[in-house]
Write a protein that holds these residues in place. Structure first.
Motif, PDB file in Angstrom:
ATOM      1  N   LEU A  21     -33.806 -24.353 -45.553  1.00 35.87           N
ATOM      2  CA  LEU A  21     -33.917 -25.675 -44.929  1.00 35.87           C
ATOM      3  C   LEU A  21     -33.177 -26.661 -45.815  1.00 35.87           C
ATOM      4  N   PHE A  22     -32.105 -27.276 -45.273  1.00 35.09           N
ATOM      5  CA  PHE A  22     -31.286 -28.231 -46.006  1.00 35.09           C
ATOM      6  C   PHE A  22     -31.695 -29.641 -45.578  1.00 35.09           C
ATOM      7  N   ALA A  23     -32.140 -30.439 -46.559  1.00 35.18           N
ATOM      8  CA  ALA A  23     -32.680 -31.780 -46.283  1.00 35.18           C
ATOM      9  C   ALA A  23     -31.636 -32.850 -46.541  1.00 35.18           C
ATOM     10  N   ASP A  24     -31.572 -33.818 -45.622  1.00 39.82           N
ATOM     11  CA  ASP A  24     -30.704 -34.982 -45.799  1.00 39.82           C
ATOM     12  C   ASP A  24     -31.522 -36.081 -46.501  1.00 39.82           C
ATOM     13  N   ASN A  25     -31.995 -35.735 -47.686  1.00 40.40           N
ATOM     14  CA  ASN A  25     -32.898 -36.628 -48.421  1.00 40.40           C
ATOM     15  C   ASN A  25     -32.771 -36.304 -49.911  1.00 40.40           C
ATOM     16  N   ASP A  26     -32.135 -37.187 -50.645  1.00 40.52           N
ATOM     17  CA  ASP A  26     -31.929 -36.952 -52.077  1.00 40.52           C
ATOM     18  C   ASP A  26     -33.172 -37.217 -52.911  1.00 40.52           C
ATOM     19  N   LYS A  27     -34.236 -37.789 -52.292  1.00 45.74           N
ATOM     20  CA  LYS A  27     -35.435 -38.115 -53.066  1.00 45.74           C
ATOM     21  C   LYS A  27     -36.372 -36.919 -53.223  1.00 45.74           C
ATOM     22  N   ILE A  28     -36.127 -35.846 -52.495  1.00 44.96           N
ATOM     23  CA  ILE A  28     -37.001 -34.698 -52.632  1.00 44.96           C
ATOM     24  C   ILE A  28     -36.403 -33.736 -53.647  1.00 44.96           C
ATOM     25  N   SER A  29     -37.224 -32.864 -54.123  1.00 38.24           N
ATOM     26  CA  SER A  29     -36.785 -31.840 -55.078  1.00 38.24           C
ATOM     27  C   SER A  29     -36.500 -30.538 -54.313  1.00 38.24           C
ATOM     28  N   GLU A  30     -35.477 -29.826 -54.772  1.00 38.93           N
ATOM     29  CA  GLU A  30     -35.177 -28.533 -54.185  1.00 38.93           C
ATOM     30  C   GLU A  30     -36.225 -27.513 -54.627  1.00 38.93           C
ATOM     31  N   ILE A  31     -36.650 -26.732 -53.670  1.00 42.84           N
ATOM     32  CA  ILE A  31     -37.611 -25.672 -53.954  1.00 42.84           C
ATOM     33  C   ILE A  31     -36.941 -24.354 -53.575  1.00 42.84           C
ATOM     34  N   TRP A  32     -36.448 -23.673 -54.559  1.00 45.45           N
ATOM     35  CA  TRP A  32     -35.722 -22.423 -54.317  1.00 45.45           C
ATOM     36  C   TRP A  32     -36.694 -21.319 -53.942  1.00 45.45           C
ATOM     37  N   PRO A  33     -36.373 -20.447 -53.055  1.00 49.04           N
ATOM     38  CA  PRO A  33     -35.062 -20.314 -52.380  1.00 49.04           C
ATOM     39  C   PRO A  33     -35.080 -20.809 -50.942  1.00 49.04           C
ATOM     40  N   VAL A  34     -35.905 -21.853 -50.632  1.00 48.58           N
ATOM     41  CA  VAL A  34     -36.029 -22.237 -49.229  1.00 48.58           C
ATOM     42  C   VAL A  34     -35.643 -23.686 -48.947  1.00 48.58           C
ATOM     43  N   ILE A  35     -35.782 -24.601 -49.907  1.00 49.19           N
ATOM     44  CA  ILE A  35     -35.497 -26.013 -49.674  1.00 49.19           C
ATOM     45  C   ILE A  35     -34.328 -26.410 -50.562  1.00 49.19           C
ATOM     46  N   PHE A  36     -33.258 -26.971 -49.911  1.00 52.87           N
ATOM     47  CA  PHE A  36     -32.065 -27.387 -50.643  1.00 52.87           C
ATOM     48  C   PHE A  36     -31.602 -28.738 -50.093  1.00 52.87           C
ATOM     49  N   HIS A  37     -30.731 -29.395 -50.864  1.00 50.36           N
ATOM     50  CA  HIS A  37     -30.100 -30.629 -50.403  1.00 50.36           C
ATOM     51  C   HIS A  37     -28.897 -30.305 -49.534  1.00 50.36           C
ATOM     52  N   GLU A  38     -28.610 -31.185 -48.571  1.00 51.10           N
ATOM     53  CA  GLU A  38     -27.479 -30.965 -47.664  1.00 51.10           C
ATOM     54  C   GLU A  38     -26.146 -30.994 -48.385  1.00 51.10           C
ATOM     55  N   ARG A  39     -26.083 -31.624 -49.565  1.00 52.22           N
ATOM     56  CA  ARG A  39     -24.791 -31.716 -50.248  1.00 52.22           C
ATOM     57  C   ARG A  39     -24.219 -30.354 -50.612  1.00 52.22           C
ATOM     58  N   ARG A  40     -25.078 -29.342 -50.650  1.00 52.34           N
ATOM     59  CA  ARG A  40     -24.598 -28.004 -50.984  1.00 52.34           C
ATOM     60  C   ARG A  40     -23.744 -27.403 -49.863  1.00 52.34           C
ATOM     61  N   ILE A  41     -23.844 -27.908 -48.630  1.00 55.64           N
ATOM     62  CA  ILE A  41     -23.114 -27.299 -47.508  1.00 55.64           C
ATOM     63  C   ILE A  41     -22.237 -28.298 -46.780  1.00 55.64           C
ATOM     64  N   ARG A  42     -22.146 -29.525 -47.293  1.00 50.64           N
ATOM     65  CA  ARG A  42     -21.363 -30.532 -46.567  1.00 50.64           C
ATOM     66  C   ARG A  42     -19.877 -30.204 -46.519  1.00 50.64           C
ATOM     67  N   GLN A  43     -19.403 -29.387 -47.431  1.00 50.56           N
ATOM     68  CA  GLN A  43     -17.980 -29.031 -47.417  1.00 50.56           C
ATOM     69  C   GLN A  43     -17.661 -27.925 -46.431  1.00 50.56           C
ATOM     70  N   GLU A  44     -18.687 -27.351 -45.784  1.00 52.72           N
ATOM     71  CA  GLU A  44     -18.435 -26.308 -44.802  1.00 52.72           C
ATOM     72  C   GLU A  44     -17.701 -26.898 -43.592  1.00 52.72           C
ATOM     73  N   PRO A  45     -16.735 -26.168 -43.018  1.00 53.02           N
ATOM     74  CA  PRO A  45     -15.932 -26.720 -41.912  1.00 53.02           C
ATOM     75  C   PRO A  45     -16.742 -27.023 -40.662  1.00 53.02           C
ATOM     76  N   TRP A  46     -17.855 -26.382 -40.478  1.00 48.21           N
ATOM     77  CA  TRP A  46     -18.650 -26.590 -39.275  1.00 48.21           C
ATOM     78  C   TRP A  46     -19.624 -27.757 -39.403  1.00 48.21           C
ATOM     79  N   PHE A  47     -19.801 -28.262 -40.629  1.00 45.90           N
ATOM     80  CA  PHE A  47     -20.855 -29.259 -40.862  1.00 45.90           C
ATOM     81  C   PHE A  47     -20.579 -30.557 -40.114  1.00 45.90           C
ATOM     82  N   ALA A  48     -19.303 -30.986 -40.082  1.00 46.32           N
ATOM     83  CA  ALA A  48     -18.981 -32.293 -39.492  1.00 46.32           C
ATOM     84  C   ALA A  48     -19.281 -32.330 -38.001  1.00 46.32           C
ATOM     85  N   GLY A  49     -19.148 -31.226 -37.307  1.00 47.09           N
ATOM     86  CA  GLY A  49     -19.367 -31.218 -35.869  1.00 47.09           C
ATOM     87  C   GLY A  49     -20.771 -30.847 -35.458  1.00 47.09           C
ATOM     88  N   LEU A  50     -21.673 -30.704 -36.422  1.00 49.45           N
ATOM     89  CA  LEU A  50     -23.018 -30.268 -36.079  1.00 49.45           C
ATOM     90  C   LEU A  50     -23.763 -31.338 -35.285  1.00 49.45           C
TER      91      LEU A  50
END
Length: 634
Positions: A132-161
């Motif tokens: 689950l990728f969160a659009d919220n920088d105030k939360i903490s990542e909880i590996w291996p299930v909660i991550f920040h969206e910045r980790r996947i923003r460079q993916e080519p499909w992200f902009a059209g989601l």
């Protein structure tokens, strides 16, 4: 060019003109047989080739449908994982929180909802990642299930989601990189995978996205199985036309040219909307079969080599060609022998003429048969007879003797001459408008052909019935009250196998014994044929005659069941044997088909006599309803 063709044709014509008549006839027969043989063989080749390829296509489609069912099951499992995750309100509250949570609450979430999220993946071991990728920088990542969206923003499909308005996005990738070590090369990331991405909303806005990933070896196990198949390979193509396959499989993975051809043929399949394509790579034939997997916008493909199919077709073609050549060779030999026999008299007539030209005095030509050769022989003998009369009385007597011998030989009429004679008489009857005589001669000729042409013990029911019709037509000439033949034959039974002359003796027995001339009303013989439930054929022949006395009928049926031929009842007059024809039919049926089959006679005095024949259901040309290998058949 035309002059050369005419020259070769003239040369061939000149060469054939110098050959004997026998050689020319054999050559003509070979050509007559060869042309239809080539046409039929080419048709059979096409049918065999289409049949093999059709079977290959059906088998490929069947395998694809089976694999498609597996893929749909995995799709449903991935969608269920998404539904279970976003249904957890505590997880959504954490992702959308506006402030950092204290450590105690984080530990509580980790022991509760986040553990449940991990268990979703654990309970389905085919799922490689649930994140689950969160659009919220105030939360903490909880590996291996909660991550920040910045980790996947460079993916080519992200902009059209966001433009998909909450719809699922299915992605196929040829690598599975570790998101926690994106700058570290991992030897295990060379594994293709499929990803399900879906936006997560709360309070009317997107708060993140959820991603479920599965390796293609679990998503499509047949396409990425470890079993090596040198004749085919299954693969997956995404909506963009990219093809994903097991690179370790040598069939396509080790053949770059074949892989490029599959990509091009798949694009053509999508353009034309066809489920299959045949193509060649380096003169090797291949078949590409595909089926869409609508849920993920992809296609499941199966590439099959047609080398084995073509090898089987080639083997069948060689067998057919060999059979044709063998048959033509055999028929040529038979034709040569028959022509030798037919033209023997012509050669003898030619030799006799040569002797006369040399001044010799032949003793005559004892030639048999009709037609032109017989006529020539007759006139030649008359000529020799006249010459010998002028020489001496003794020569004349000798010629007369030879002529008498010739007339004796002419009395030995073969069946073909008799057929021709019947045809000539029939034509004379038609010219005199004697239709009854003409029809009777036609029936008689059909009977004679059927009797003389004994090429085997088995004939079709159609041929036997036609012979009976001819027999009844001939017999009706004798009666003032003709016999009416009624037929009631079940559908598809005209081609079943019966023993030749197995029904005619029964009809002949009815014609001779059923009516004594004092009956009133129409004379009828009825033939019924029907299929019994136990894969047998029952044929009933019934007349409306005087019937058979009960005691005599019992002795008749008993005599047919005995093995000894001497048990048949003899009439007191000694002029007629009662039951021989029926018993012969019964014994022949049991001899050729076995003891469960045979003939039974039923009768009621003053009303009817009925003969019931039981046979196995066997089609004459080899097909049957399961009895073509009947154990009782001789």
């Amino acid at each position: 060019m035309g002059g050369k063709i005419r020259f070769h044709l003239q040369s061939m014509s000149h060469w054939l003109g110098r050959r004997s008549m026998q050689s020319r006839l054999v050559a003509a027969y070979i050509v007559i047989l060869l042309i239809p043989s080539i046409v039929v063989s080419n048709y059979l080749f096409d049918q065999i080739r289409d049949s093999y390829i059709s079977d290959t296509v059906k088998q490929g489609q069947y395998l694809l449908e089976l694999e498609k069912v597996n893929m749909i099951n995995q799709i449903e499992a991935m969608e269920l994982a998404v539904q279970l995750t976003i249904a957890e309100s505590d997880i959504l509250d954490y992702v959308s929180t506006k402030e950092e949570l204290p450590t105690e609450e984080l530990l509580e979430l980790s022991r509760g909802p986040f553990t449940d999220m991990i268990n979703i993946q654990t309970n389905n071991p085919n799922i490689a990642h649930l994140r689950l990728f969160a659009d919220n920088d105030k939360i903490s990542e909880i590996w291996p299930v909660i991550f920040h969206e910045r980790r996947i923003r460079q993916e080519p499909w992200f902009a059209g989601l966001d433009l998909r308005e909450g719809e699922e996005l299915w992605l196929f990738k040829d690598r599975d990189p570790d998101i926690l070590h994106r700058n570290v090369t991992d030897a295990n990331d060379r594994m293709p995978k499929v990803s399900l991405v879906r936006a997560v909303h709360a309070g009317g806005k997107r708060i993140g996205l959820i991603q479920v990933e599965m390796l293609l070896k679990q998503f499509s196990p047949k396409a990425f199985a470890s079993v090596v198949d040198e004749g085919s390979q299954m693969m997956v193509a995404d909506g963009g036309g990219a093809i994903f396959l097991d690179e370790e499989q040598p069939f396509v993975g080790g053949n770059p040219g074949l892989r490029e051809a599959i990509a091009a043929e798949f694009a053509e399949m999508r353009r034309l909307g066809t489920p299959e394509r045949r193509f060649s790579v380096n003169k090797h034939p291949y078949l590409l079969v595909g089926t869409p997997v609508e849920q993920v916008g992809a296609h499941l493909l199966n590439a099959v080599s047609l080398e084995a199919v073509h090898a089987r077709v080639s083997k069948a073609e060689k067998q057919i060609v060999a059979a044709n050549f063998l048959l033509i060779g055999l028929l040529s030999v038979i034709t040569y022998m028959l022509n030798s026999f037919i033209l023997k008299n012509l050669r003898r007539l030619t030799d006799a003429m040569k002797k006369v030209r040399r001044g010799e005095k032949p003793a005559g030509l004892p030639l048999t048969g009709g037609g032109e050769i017989g006529e020539l022989a007759f006139h030649f003998n008359k000529l020799i007879h006249t010459i010998n009369e002028l020489i001496a009385q003794g020569v004349k007597k000798q010629a007369l003797t030879k002529e008498a011998e010739l007339r004796t030989l002419h009395s030995q009429i073969d069946s073909h001459f008799l057929y021709n004679t019947l045809e000539n008489i029939k034509m004379l009857a038609e010219m005199e408008n004697q239709r009854t005589i003409s029809d009777s001669l036609t029936s008689l000729g059909g009977m004679m052909r059927y009797n003389f042409k004994w090429s085997g013990e088995y004939v079709s029911l159609r041929d036997e019935i036609r012979h009976i019709e001819n027999y009844v037509a001939v017999m009706n000439i004798r009666f003032d009250e003709p016999i009416r033949l009624e037929l009631q034959l079940g559908p598809g039974l005209l081609e079943i196998e019966v023993l030749k002359m197995s029904l005619q003796p029964i009809v002949e027995n009815a014609v001779k014994h059923a009516w004594n001339g004092t009956e009133e009303g129409e004379r009828r013989i009825r033939i019924d044929a029907a299929e019994a439930p136990d894969e047998r054929i029952v044929i009933r022949l019934r007349d409306n005659g005087a019937g058979i006395e009960a005691g005599r009928l019992e002795r008749l049926n008993a005599s047919m069941q005995r093995e000894s031929a001497g048990s048949v009842e003899q009439e007191r007059s000694g002029k007629q044997t009662f039951g021989i024809g029926l018993r012969n039919v019964h014994q022949r049926i049991r001899l050729y088909y076995g003891k469960p089959y045979g003939l039974q006679v039923y009768s009621e005095e003053g009303r009817y006599t009925e003969a019931v024949i039981t046979l196995p259901k066997v089609l004459l040309m080899g097909g049957s309803a399961g009895n073509e290998k009947h154990s009782d058949r001789g």
